[in-house]
Motif scaffolding. Structure first.
Motif, PDB file in Angstrom:
ATOM      1  N   HIS A  69     -16.667 -30.768 -50.429  1.00  0.00           N
ATOM      2  CA  HIS A  69     -16.108 -31.585 -49.342  1.00  0.00           C
ATOM      3  C   HIS A  69     -16.785 -31.337 -47.999  1.00  0.00           C
ATOM      4  N   GLY A  70     -17.726 -30.396 -47.938  1.00  0.00           N
ATOM      5  CA  GLY A  70     -18.436 -30.116 -46.695  1.00  0.00           C
ATOM      6  C   GLY A  70     -17.599 -29.402 -45.651  1.00  0.00           C
ATOM      7  N   TRP A  71     -16.620 -28.623 -46.111  1.00  0.00           N
ATOM      8  CA  TRP A  71     -15.761 -27.891 -45.191  1.00  0.00           C
ATOM      9  C   TRP A  71     -16.503 -26.684 -44.608  1.00  0.00           C
ATOM     10  N   VAL A  72     -16.106 -26.299 -43.394  1.00  0.00           N
ATOM     11  CA  VAL A  72     -16.663 -25.101 -42.763  1.00  0.00           C
ATOM     12  C   VAL A  72     -15.911 -23.882 -43.305  1.00  0.00           C
ATOM     13  N   ILE A  73     -16.651 -22.845 -43.680  1.00  0.00           N
ATOM     14  CA  ILE A  73     -16.047 -21.636 -44.229  1.00  0.00           C
ATOM     15  C   ILE A  73     -16.154 -20.517 -43.197  1.00  0.00           C
ATOM     16  N   ARG A  74     -15.023 -19.842 -42.973  1.00  0.00           N
ATOM     17  CA  ARG A  74     -14.995 -18.706 -42.055  1.00  0.00           C
ATOM     18  C   ARG A  74     -14.350 -17.538 -42.766  1.00  0.00           C
ATOM     19  N   GLN A  75     -14.700 -16.337 -42.346  1.00  0.00           N
ATOM     20  CA  GLN A  75     -14.136 -15.124 -42.937  1.00  0.00           C
ATOM     21  C   GLN A  75     -13.282 -14.413 -41.906  1.00  0.00           C
ATOM     22  N   LEU A  76     -12.184 -13.829 -42.366  1.00  0.00           N
ATOM     23  CA  LEU A  76     -11.291 -13.070 -41.500  1.00  0.00           C
ATOM     24  C   LEU A  76     -10.940 -11.769 -42.207  1.00  0.00           C
ATOM     25  N   ASP A  77     -11.197 -10.660 -41.558  1.00  0.00           N
ATOM     26  CA  ASP A  77     -10.823  -9.360 -42.097  1.00  0.00           C
ATOM     27  C   ASP A  77      -9.536  -8.911 -41.419  1.00  0.00           C
ATOM     28  N   VAL A  78      -8.556  -8.516 -42.203  1.00  0.00           N
ATOM     29  CA  VAL A  78      -7.278  -8.055 -41.685  1.00  0.00           C
ATOM     30  C   VAL A  78      -7.182  -6.559 -41.955  1.00  0.00           C
ATOM     31  N   LYS A  79      -7.086  -5.765 -40.888  1.00  0.00           N
ATOM     32  CA  LYS A  79      -6.997  -4.313 -41.043  1.00  0.00           C
ATOM     33  C   LYS A  79      -5.584  -3.882 -41.419  1.00  0.00           C
ATOM     34  N   ASN A  80      -4.588  -4.443 -40.771  1.00  0.00           N
ATOM     35  CA  ASN A  80      -3.200  -4.064 -41.006  1.00  0.00           C
ATOM     36  C   ASN A  80      -2.360  -5.311 -41.193  1.00  0.00           C
ATOM     37  N   VAL A  81      -1.506  -5.264 -42.174  1.00  0.00           N
ATOM     38  CA  VAL A  81      -0.580  -6.363 -42.405  1.00  0.00           C
ATOM     39  C   VAL A  81       0.813  -5.755 -42.444  1.00  0.00           C
ATOM     40  N   PHE A  82       1.719  -6.308 -41.650  1.00  0.00           N
ATOM     41  CA  PHE A  82       3.079  -5.811 -41.616  1.00  0.00           C
ATOM     42  C   PHE A  82       4.015  -6.904 -42.096  1.00  0.00           C
ATOM     43  N   LEU A  83       4.966  -6.535 -42.935  1.00  0.00           N
ATOM     44  CA  LEU A  83       5.958  -7.468 -43.423  1.00  0.00           C
ATOM     45  C   LEU A  83       7.194  -7.340 -42.550  1.00  0.00           C
ATOM     46  N   HIS A  84       7.549  -8.427 -41.894  1.00  0.00           N
ATOM     47  CA  HIS A  84       8.744  -8.442 -41.060  1.00  0.00           C
ATOM     48  C   HIS A  84       9.807  -9.242 -41.795  1.00  0.00           C
ATOM     49  N   SER A  85      10.869  -8.574 -42.205  1.00  0.00           N
ATOM     50  CA  SER A  85      11.951  -9.254 -42.907  1.00  0.00           C
ATOM     51  C   SER A  85      13.253  -8.509 -42.632  1.00  0.00           C
ATOM     52  N   ASP A  86      14.336  -9.147 -43.003  1.00  0.00           N
ATOM     53  CA  ASP A  86      15.649  -8.539 -42.832  1.00  0.00           C
ATOM     54  C   ASP A  86      15.906  -7.567 -43.975  1.00  0.00           C
ATOM     55  N   LEU A  87      16.442  -6.389 -43.643  1.00  0.00           N
ATOM     56  CA  LEU A  87      16.796  -5.402 -44.665  1.00  0.00           C
ATOM     57  C   LEU A  87      18.155  -5.751 -45.250  1.00  0.00           C
ATOM     58  N   THR A  88      18.253  -5.686 -46.565  1.00  0.00           N
ATOM     59  CA  THR A  88      19.540  -5.904 -47.209  1.00  0.00           C
ATOM     60  C   THR A  88      20.158  -4.571 -47.665  1.00  0.00           C
ATOM     61  N   GLU A  89      19.358  -3.518 -47.704  1.00  0.00           N
ATOM     62  CA  GLU A  89      19.837  -2.198 -48.087  1.00  0.00           C
ATOM     63  C   GLU A  89      20.092  -1.361 -46.844  1.00  0.00           C
ATOM     64  N   GLU A  90      20.900  -0.329 -47.016  1.00  0.00           N
ATOM     65  CA  GLU A  90      21.102   0.621 -45.931  1.00  0.00           C
ATOM     66  C   GLU A  90      19.922   1.577 -45.900  1.00  0.00           C
ATOM     67  N   ALA A  91      19.420   1.891 -44.716  1.00  0.00           N
ATOM     68  CA  ALA A  91      18.301   2.814 -44.583  1.00  0.00           C
ATOM     69  C   ALA A  91      18.638   3.814 -43.476  1.00  0.00           C
ATOM     70  N   TYR A  92      18.385   5.079 -43.744  1.00  0.00           N
ATOM     71  CA  TYR A  92      18.650   6.147 -42.784  1.00  0.00           C
ATOM     72  C   TYR A  92      17.359   6.888 -42.510  1.00  0.00           C
ATOM     73  N   ARG A  93      17.161   7.287 -41.265  1.00  0.00           N
ATOM     74  CA  ARG A  93      15.964   8.057 -40.907  1.00  0.00           C
ATOM     75  C   ARG A  93      16.351   9.187 -39.979  1.00  0.00           C
ATOM     76  N   THR A  94      15.471  10.167 -39.895  1.00  0.00           N
ATOM     77  CA  THR A  94      15.708  11.300 -39.008  1.00  0.00           C
ATOM     78  C   THR A  94      15.344  10.921 -37.576  1.00  0.00           C
ATOM     79  N   GLN A  95      15.786  11.729 -36.657  1.00  0.00           N
ATOM     80  CA  GLN A  95      15.387  11.546 -35.263  1.00  0.00           C
ATOM     81  C   GLN A  95      13.930  11.988 -35.110  1.00  0.00           C
ATOM     82  N   PRO A  96      13.161  11.318 -34.232  1.00  0.00           N
ATOM     83  CA  PRO A  96      11.757  11.739 -34.057  1.00  0.00           C
ATOM     84  C   PRO A  96      11.667  13.083 -33.370  1.00  0.00           C
TER      85      PRO A  96
END
Length: 96
Positions: A69-96
């Motif tokens: 189709h004569g489309w232009v091709i570009r490349q993208l490198d992604v170093k970090n990918v973060f998933l942002h979603s709502d948690l349905t489970e309870e999660a506990y963490r320590t204080q920093p």
């Protein structure tokens, strides 16, 4: 919400980074708080994992379509990918 003993307590740490200008001068200092994911236990802290994978067949089809189709091709490198979603489970963490 009180902490229950049957849940895994996740630890966290601070990650510090210095960003530089192209001439070597300091642009800014960054800090972020991250959870140590290696402390998580399957079935207790999470049930499913997700890892996006592209099959070689899919890449061949997309490249063939782009060429025909004569489309232009570009490349993208992604170093970090973060998933942002709502948690349905309870999660506990320590204080920093």
């Amino acid at each position: 919400m009180p902490y229950r003993n049957n849940l895994n307590l996740l630890t966290c740490k601070w990650v510090y980074r210095i960003k530089y200008h192209s001439d070597g001068d300091i642009e800014r200092r960054k800090a972020r708080l991250v959870i140590r994911g290696l402390d998580q236990q399957a079935g207790l802290d999470y049930h499913d994992t997700f890892s996006p994978v592209v099959k070689p067949t899919t890449i061949h089809i997309i490249l063939s379509l782009a060429i025909s189709h004569g489309w232009v091709i570009r490349q993208l490198d992604v170093k970090n990918v973060f998933l942002h979603s709502d948690l349905t489970e309870e999660a506990y963490r320590t204080q920093p």
